[in-house]
Design a protein around this motif. Sequence first.
Motif, PDB file in Angstrom:
ATOM      1  N   LEU A 130       0.814  -1.210   0.000  1.00  0.00           N
ATOM      2  CA  LEU A 130       0.000   0.000   0.000  1.00  0.00           C
ATOM      3  C   LEU A 130       0.852   1.266   0.000  1.00  0.00           C
ATOM      4  CD1 LEU A 130      -2.658  -1.074   2.672  1.00  0.00           C
ATOM      5  CD2 LEU A 130      -2.789  -1.311   0.173  1.00  0.00           C
ATOM      6  N   ALA A 131       2.160   1.112   0.063  1.00  0.00           N
ATOM      7  CA  ALA A 131       3.070   2.255   0.165  1.00  0.00           C
ATOM      8  C   ALA A 131       3.354   2.857  -1.209  1.00  0.00           C
ATOM      9  CB  ALA A 131       4.382   1.819   0.823  1.00  0.00           C
ATOM     10  N   SER A 132       3.995   4.018  -1.198  1.00  0.00           N
ATOM     11  CA  SER A 132       4.393   4.670  -2.450  1.00  0.00           C
ATOM     12  C   SER A 132       5.825   4.310  -2.832  1.00  0.00           C
ATOM     13  CB  SER A 132       4.244   6.190  -2.321  1.00  0.00           C
ATOM     14  OG  SER A 132       5.050   6.669  -1.260  1.00  0.00           O
ATOM     15  N   THR A 133       6.444   3.418  -2.063  1.00  0.00           N
ATOM     16  CA  THR A 133       7.801   2.937  -2.353  1.00  0.00           C
ATOM     17  C   THR A 133       7.803   1.410  -2.332  1.00  0.00           C
ATOM     18  OG1 THR A 133       8.390   2.996  -0.004  1.00  0.00           O
ATOM     19  CG2 THR A 133       8.888   4.975  -1.308  1.00  0.00           C
ATOM     20  N   ASP A 134       8.857   0.813  -2.854  1.00  0.00           N
ATOM     21  CA  ASP A 134       8.984  -0.639  -2.852  1.00  0.00           C
ATOM     22  C   ASP A 134       9.067  -1.169  -1.422  1.00  0.00           C
ATOM     23  OD1 ASP A 134       9.285  -0.101  -5.540  1.00  0.00           O
ATOM     24  OD2 ASP A 134      10.999  -1.428  -5.802  1.00  0.00           O
TER      25      ASP A 134
ATOM     26  N   VAL B 285      11.696 -11.217  -2.136  1.00  0.00           N
ATOM     27  CA  VAL B 285      11.115 -10.677  -3.366  1.00  0.00           C
ATOM     28  C   VAL B 285      10.785  -9.205  -3.141  1.00  0.00           C
ATOM     29  CG1 VAL B 285      10.179 -12.879  -4.157  1.00  0.00           C
ATOM     30  CG2 VAL B 285       8.773 -11.389  -2.742  1.00  0.00           C
ATOM     31  N   ASP B 286      10.848  -8.425  -4.206  1.00  0.00           N
ATOM     32  CA  ASP B 286      10.523  -7.011  -4.163  1.00  0.00           C
ATOM     33  C   ASP B 286       9.094  -6.815  -4.662  1.00  0.00           C
ATOM     34  OD1 ASP B 286      11.578  -4.158  -3.922  1.00  0.00           O
ATOM     35  OD2 ASP B 286      10.729  -4.155  -5.942  1.00  0.00           O
ATOM     36  N   VAL B 287       8.301  -6.030  -3.926  1.00  0.00           N
ATOM     37  CA  VAL B 287       6.925  -5.746  -4.329  1.00  0.00           C
ATOM     38  C   VAL B 287       6.811  -4.236  -4.518  1.00  0.00           C
ATOM     39  CG1 VAL B 287       4.485  -5.992  -3.753  1.00  0.00           C
ATOM     40  CG2 VAL B 287       6.117  -7.732  -2.986  1.00  0.00           C
ATOM     41  N   GLU B 288       6.560  -3.824  -5.743  1.00  0.00           N
ATOM     42  CA  GLU B 288       6.471  -2.403  -6.062  1.00  0.00           C
ATOM     43  C   GLU B 288       5.166  -1.805  -5.532  1.00  0.00           C
ATOM     44  OE1 GLU B 288       7.055  -2.186 -10.318  1.00  0.00           O
ATOM     45  OE2 GLU B 288       9.229  -2.170 -10.052  1.00  0.00           O
ATOM     46  N   PRO B 289       5.096  -0.475  -5.429  1.00  0.00           N
ATOM     47  CA  PRO B 289       3.890   0.185  -4.914  1.00  0.00           C
ATOM     48  C   PRO B 289       2.630  -0.259  -5.657  1.00  0.00           C
ATOM     49  CG  PRO B 289       5.657   1.778  -5.191  1.00  0.00           C
ATOM     50  CD  PRO B 289       6.132   0.496  -5.800  1.00  0.00           C
TER      51      PRO B 289
ATOM     52  N   VAL C 211       8.552 -11.841   6.492  1.00  0.00           N
ATOM     53  CA  VAL C 211       9.049 -10.603   7.072  1.00  0.00           C
ATOM     54  C   VAL C 211       8.978  -9.519   5.998  1.00  0.00           C
ATOM     55  CG1 VAL C 211      11.064  -9.446   8.076  1.00  0.00           C
ATOM     56  CG2 VAL C 211      10.592 -11.846   8.641  1.00  0.00           C
ATOM     57  N   ALA C 212       8.348  -8.387   6.333  1.00  0.00           N
ATOM     58  CA  ALA C 212       8.309  -7.242   5.423  1.00  0.00           C
ATOM     59  C   ALA C 212       9.490  -6.340   5.749  1.00  0.00           C
ATOM     60  CB  ALA C 212       6.997  -6.490   5.570  1.00  0.00           C
ATOM     61  N   ILE C 213      10.182  -5.902   4.705  1.00  0.00           N
ATOM     62  CA  ILE C 213      11.396  -5.104   4.872  1.00  0.00           C
ATOM     63  C   ILE C 213      11.192  -3.741   4.219  1.00  0.00           C
ATOM     64  CG2 ILE C 213      13.868  -4.962   4.373  1.00  0.00           C
ATOM     65  CD1 ILE C 213      13.744  -8.090   4.092  1.00  0.00           C
ATOM     66  N   ASN C 214      11.376  -2.702   5.006  1.00  0.00           N
ATOM     67  CA  ASN C 214      11.267  -1.330   4.532  1.00  0.00           C
ATOM     68  C   ASN C 214      12.652  -0.711   4.578  1.00  0.00           C
ATOM     69  OD1 ASN C 214      10.531   1.271   3.887  1.00  0.00           O
ATOM     70  ND2 ASN C 214       9.405   1.672   5.771  1.00  0.00           N
ATOM     71  N   ASP C 215      13.202  -0.339   3.406  1.00  0.00           N
ATOM     72  CA  ASP C 215      14.523   0.281   3.396  1.00  0.00           C
ATOM     73  C   ASP C 215      14.450   1.783   3.120  1.00  0.00           C
ATOM     74  OD1 ASP C 215      13.925   0.304   0.705  1.00  0.00           O
ATOM     75  OD2 ASP C 215      15.751  -0.723   0.067  1.00  0.00           O
ATOM     76  N   GLN C 216      13.268   2.360   3.335  1.00  0.00           N
ATOM     77  CA  GLN C 216      13.057   3.789   3.109  1.00  0.00           C
ATOM     78  C   GLN C 216      12.993   4.549   4.432  1.00  0.00           C
ATOM     79  OE1 GLN C 216      12.903   5.044  -0.148  1.00  0.00           O
ATOM     80  NE2 GLN C 216      13.519   2.931  -0.565  1.00  0.00           N
ATOM     81  N   ASN C 217      13.311   5.832   4.381  1.00  0.00           N
ATOM     82  CA  ASN C 217      13.225   6.671   5.575  1.00  0.00           C
ATOM     83  C   ASN C 217      11.822   7.273   5.684  1.00  0.00           C
ATOM     84  OD1 ASN C 217      14.026   7.891   7.920  1.00  0.00           O
ATOM     85  ND2 ASN C 217      15.005   9.620   6.918  1.00  0.00           N
ATOM     86  N   ALA C 218      10.819   6.448   5.455  1.00  0.00           N
ATOM     87  CA  ALA C 218       9.410   6.827   5.596  1.00  0.00           C
ATOM     88  C   ALA C 218       8.634   5.561   5.927  1.00  0.00           C
ATOM     89  CB  ALA C 218       8.890   7.448   4.302  1.00  0.00           C
ATOM     90  N   VAL C 219       7.552   5.697   6.687  1.00  0.00           N
ATOM     91  CA  VAL C 219       6.747   4.520   7.006  1.00  0.00           C
ATOM     92  C   VAL C 219       6.111   3.974   5.732  1.00  0.00           C
ATOM     93  CG1 VAL C 219       6.277   5.235   9.378  1.00  0.00           C
ATOM     94  CG2 VAL C 219       4.686   5.855   7.557  1.00  0.00           C
ATOM     95  N   ALA C 220       5.808   2.696   5.754  1.00  0.00           N
ATOM     96  CA  ALA C 220       5.143   2.030   4.632  1.00  0.00           C
ATOM     97  C   ALA C 220       4.054   1.143   5.225  1.00  0.00           C
ATOM     98  CB  ALA C 220       6.149   1.197   3.833  1.00  0.00           C
ATOM     99  N   GLN C 221       3.137   0.704   4.377  1.00  0.00           N
ATOM    100  CA  GLN C 221       2.091  -0.202   4.836  1.00  0.00           C
ATOM    101  C   GLN C 221       1.902  -1.335   3.845  1.00  0.00           C
ATOM    102  OE1 GLN C 221      -1.392   2.343   5.461  1.00  0.00           O
ATOM    103  NE2 GLN C 221      -1.123   2.062   7.660  1.00  0.00           N
ATOM    104  N   VAL C 222       1.583  -2.519   4.388  1.00  0.00           N
ATOM    105  CA  VAL C 222       1.198  -3.659   3.565  1.00  0.00           C
ATOM    106  C   VAL C 222      -0.125  -4.195   4.098  1.00  0.00           C
ATOM    107  CG1 VAL C 222       3.539  -4.328   2.882  1.00  0.00           C
ATOM    108  CG2 VAL C 222       2.544  -5.292   4.969  1.00  0.00           C
ATOM    109  N   GLU C 223      -0.939  -4.731   3.182  1.00  0.00           N
ATOM    110  CA  GLU C 223      -2.182  -5.387   3.563  1.00  0.00           C
ATOM    111  C   GLU C 223      -1.977  -6.874   3.416  1.00  0.00           C
ATOM    112  OE1 GLU C 223      -6.934  -5.151   2.596  1.00  0.00           O
ATOM    113  OE2 GLU C 223      -5.541  -4.797   0.951  1.00  0.00           O
ATOM    114  N   ILE C 224      -2.408  -7.618   4.439  1.00  0.00           N
ATOM    115  CA  ILE C 224      -2.261  -9.074   4.447  1.00  0.00           C
ATOM    116  C   ILE C 224      -3.638  -9.687   4.483  1.00  0.00           C
ATOM    117  CG2 ILE C 224      -1.315 -11.039   5.715  1.00  0.00           C
ATOM    118  CD1 ILE C 224       0.398  -8.857   7.210  1.00  0.00           C
ATOM    119  N   PHE C 225      -3.850 -10.694   3.630  1.00  0.00           N
ATOM    120  CA  PHE C 225      -5.094 -11.462   3.677  1.00  0.00           C
ATOM    121  C   PHE C 225      -4.706 -12.924   3.527  1.00  0.00           C
ATOM    122  CE2 PHE C 225      -8.853 -13.601   2.261  1.00  0.00           C
ATOM    123  CZ  PHE C 225      -9.886 -12.947   2.926  1.00  0.00           C
ATOM    124  N   ILE C 226      -4.989 -13.720   4.552  1.00  0.00           N
ATOM    125  CA  ILE C 226      -4.669 -15.151   4.528  1.00  0.00           C
ATOM    126  C   ILE C 226      -5.937 -15.919   4.851  1.00  0.00           C
ATOM    127  CG2 ILE C 226      -3.276 -17.018   5.515  1.00  0.00           C
ATOM    128  CD1 ILE C 226      -1.182 -14.878   6.251  1.00  0.00           C
ATOM    129  N   ALA C 227      -6.259 -16.909   4.024  1.00  0.00           N
ATOM    130  CA  ALA C 227      -7.421 -17.762   4.268  1.00  0.00           C
ATOM    131  C   ALA C 227      -6.934 -19.177   4.543  1.00  0.00           C
ATOM    132  CB  ALA C 227      -8.361 -17.746   3.065  1.00  0.00           C
TER     133      ALA C 227
END
Length: 160
Positions: free
Chosen positions: A80-84, A105-109, A143-159
């Motif tokens: 959900l972030a504006s960065t990878d 793996v890298d996940v783009e915005p 594990v989610a890895i943020n290498d930016q100097n700004a907060v980021a968000q990810v959405e998780i959905f597991i069934a």
Amino acid sequence: MATLTSTITEAVTLNGVERGSTNVLSVGSVTQVLHRIVTLPANGGSGTSDTTICNFRTAVTTADSALADETVKYIRITNLASTDVMLSLQLAADGGAAASTTATVDVEPGHTFLLSKAVAVAVVDDDGATELVSGLQDLESIVAINDQNAVAQVEIFIAS
């Protein structure tokens, strides 16, 4: 029990011809879901910020907030972030509780990473490129890895 329905649609027109498609997946016998948005702290100006976003175990009593790996049927993580954001798949050999290897793996915005299960999902082999690798390993955690100097968000959905 419920049925999860996931729909992926691509829509693109090239040279006046529609080239997109829609794929619908129905996953039956779902008895529980984990759905959350996780805020990943900024890296503080250097390095990375690592956040464990989900755990998997053969016996869920062996780790807080763990999901029973044998029952997982669908995993979606959306950036959900504006960065990878990087996702590190912590892999446990032979159903062990501790990760023995990782695959990142890298996940783009705005993009999404999908898995269909938590058991026998991946293997890492550094002995050279081969087409067939045996001994797929189970997920121990993601594990989610943020290498930016700004907060980021990810959405998780597991069934499961």
